[in-house]
Motif scaffolding. Structure first.
Motif, short mmCIF file in Angstrom:
data_model
loop_
_atom_site.label_atom_id
_atom_site.label_comp_id
_atom_site.label_asym_id
_atom_site.label_seq_id
_atom_site.Cartn_x
_atom_site.Cartn_y
_atom_site.Cartn_z
N THR A 262 0.82 -1.21 0.00
CA THR A 262 0.00 0.00 0.00
C THR A 262 0.85 1.26 0.00
O THR A 262 0.62 2.19 -0.78
N ARG A 266 1.32 4.15 -2.97
CA ARG A 266 1.00 5.56 -2.72
C ARG A 266 2.21 6.46 -2.96
O ARG A 266 2.06 7.59 -3.44
N LYS A 269 2.60 6.82 -6.70
CA LYS A 269 1.52 7.68 -7.19
C LYS A 269 1.83 9.15 -6.95
O LYS A 269 1.45 10.02 -7.74
N ARG A 270 2.57 9.42 -5.85
CA ARG A 270 2.95 10.80 -5.54
C ARG A 270 4.26 11.21 -6.21
O ARG A 270 4.77 12.30 -5.97
N THR A 280 4.01 7.18 7.19
CA THR A 280 2.62 6.88 6.81
C THR A 280 2.29 5.40 6.96
O THR A 280 1.32 4.92 6.38
N GLN A 336 -7.17 -0.83 2.56
CA GLN A 336 -7.09 0.26 1.58
C GLN A 336 -8.08 1.37 1.92
O GLN A 336 -7.77 2.56 1.82
N LEU A 337 -9.29 0.98 2.32
CA LEU A 337 -10.31 1.96 2.67
C LEU A 337 -9.89 2.77 3.89
O LEU A 337 -10.08 3.99 3.95
N MET A 339 -6.73 3.37 4.91
CA MET A 339 -5.63 4.26 4.57
C MET A 339 -6.11 5.43 3.70
O MET A 339 -5.63 6.55 3.85
N LYS A 340 -7.06 5.15 2.83
CA LYS A 340 -7.58 6.22 1.95
C LYS A 340 -8.33 7.27 2.75
O LYS A 340 -8.33 8.45 2.41
N ARG A 341 -8.97 6.84 3.82
CA ARG A 341 -9.74 7.75 4.67
C ARG A 341 -9.10 7.91 6.04
O ARG A 341 -9.79 8.14 7.04
N SER A 342 -7.79 7.76 6.09
CA SER A 342 -7.09 7.80 7.39
C SER A 342 -7.28 9.12 8.10
O SER A 342 -7.38 9.16 9.33
#
Length: 354
Positions: A262, A266, A269-270, A280, A336-337, A339-342
């Motif tokens: 994960t 990420r 992606k950055r 993170t 994933q959900l 971490m995406k909305r951490s």
């Protein structure tokens, strides 16, 4: 089982003695972790946990265990990993050099012992999935991936040691159930070594005035734990020495592997390097949400215990490989959900304890 406890006890005592012996040497040669940057501990902490643990497992195994090729190669590979990690702890070697060294060490197991992945089992409910010759490169990648996943997770006191202890304890039970007693005692030796390390890492203090002086595992220790876990899982799932189903192995590394993949995705992606360090990881998220380091450690260890226990339960239930794999995928999706909305979790938890 008394024999296994003897291995564990000797590994514990040798590791404790090795910590006492190596600590002044580490300080004199600069094998210490100094605070600064992302490191917030107090004082220079000796990075000797991995060296002491390997001393404990090596000596206890030499005294008590039979020495088939697997055990001898395990010790050779472990010595190589610990040496490489110690060099990295002292001189901060490049990631490329580490990767090459890990590839060579993994090749020792995969091609030297023919430790490939012959089958995934019936994880899709459509029949057994066999890998053929692809099982060897897959095993090679798996060993390297687990080594780095465990290494990257080493962010708070006791985390890698606790995860390793939980995993090796579970593996010892699986190997006993599969009739592989010699390997089960090897796992208990690893448990004893990790227990000794945790005594100094979790309850030790940086001050020279305390009886239990703090030490860190270092890259030598975290990579050794990762190597040992990966190799034992491959051995236990291998068709020639099968002690459990192949899908069971995934449960033991599901948390660190999911966290690593994960984060690497990420970072890419950055536009950053997938190996670039940051704060993170899941334990950093929990700490930003208001949990202290000890609470975060307990949450992570509880999660690992649940995953290992689920894997062991599925292993002994008939015709559950597809269900087991589906539950693994569900965990990855939930992760994933989260971490995406951490940021939402962090804000909600802080308000809850405000």
């Amino acid at each position: 089982m008394e024999y296994g406890f003897a291995v564990m006890g000797v590994a514990f005592m040798v590791t404790v003695a090795a910590v006492k012996l190596f600590r002044p040497i580490a300080v004199s040669i600069g094998l210490v972790d100094k605070p600064g940057g992302r490191k917030h501990h107090s004082g220079a902490i000796p990075l000797i946990g991995g060296l002491a643990m390997f001393a404990g497992i090596f000596l206890s195994s030499y005294i008590f265990l039979e020495q088939p090729p697997f055990v001898r190669v395990f010790m050779l590979g472990g010595a190589m990993v610990v040496f490489m990690g110690a060099m990295d702890d002292r001189y901060d070697i490049s990631a490329r050099f580490r990767l090459v060294a890990q590839f060579l060490i993994a090749s020792l197991f995969v091609y030297g012992l023919k430790l490939g992945v012959g089958s995934f089992g019936d994880i899709l409910g459509l029949g057994e999935i066999r890998l053929g010759w692809l099982g060897y490169p897959f095993a090679l990648v798996a060993i390297i991936a687990v080594i780095n996943a465990i290494n990257m997770l080493d962010g708070i006191d006791g985390l890698v040691g606790g995860l390793g202890l939980t995993s090796f304890l579970g593996l010892s039970l699986l190997f006993v159930g599969g009739g592989q007693l010699n390997i089960a005692w090897l796992c208990l030796g690893l448990v004893g070594s990790l227990m000794a390390f945790l005594l100094f890492n979790v309850w030790g203090k940086p001050s020279d005035k305390t009886r239990i002086k703090k030490v860190f595992m270092g890259d030598a220790g975290s990579m050794f734990v990762g190597m040992a876990l990966a190799v034992l899982l491959l051995f236990g799932a291998n068709e020639q020495s099968a002690a459990f189903k192949p899908i069971t192995a995934l449960w033991f590394v599901l948390l660190p592997m999911t966290d690593m993949v994960t984060l690497m995705y990420r970072r890419i992606k950055r536009g950053k390097s997938p190996l670039a360090p940051d704060r993170t990881h899941i334990h950093h998220i929990l700490m930003r949400a208001g949990f202290n380091a000890r609470q975060t450690l307990y949450i992570m260890l509880f999660a690992q215990m649940c995953l290992v226990s689920l894997g062991m339960i599925f292993n002994y239930l008939p015709q559950t490989e597809a269900v087991s794999f589906s539950c693994c995928l569900a965990f990855v999706l939930a992760y994933q959900l989260l971490m995406k909305r951490s940021w939402r979790f962090i804000r909600w938890n802080k308000r809850r304890f405000a």
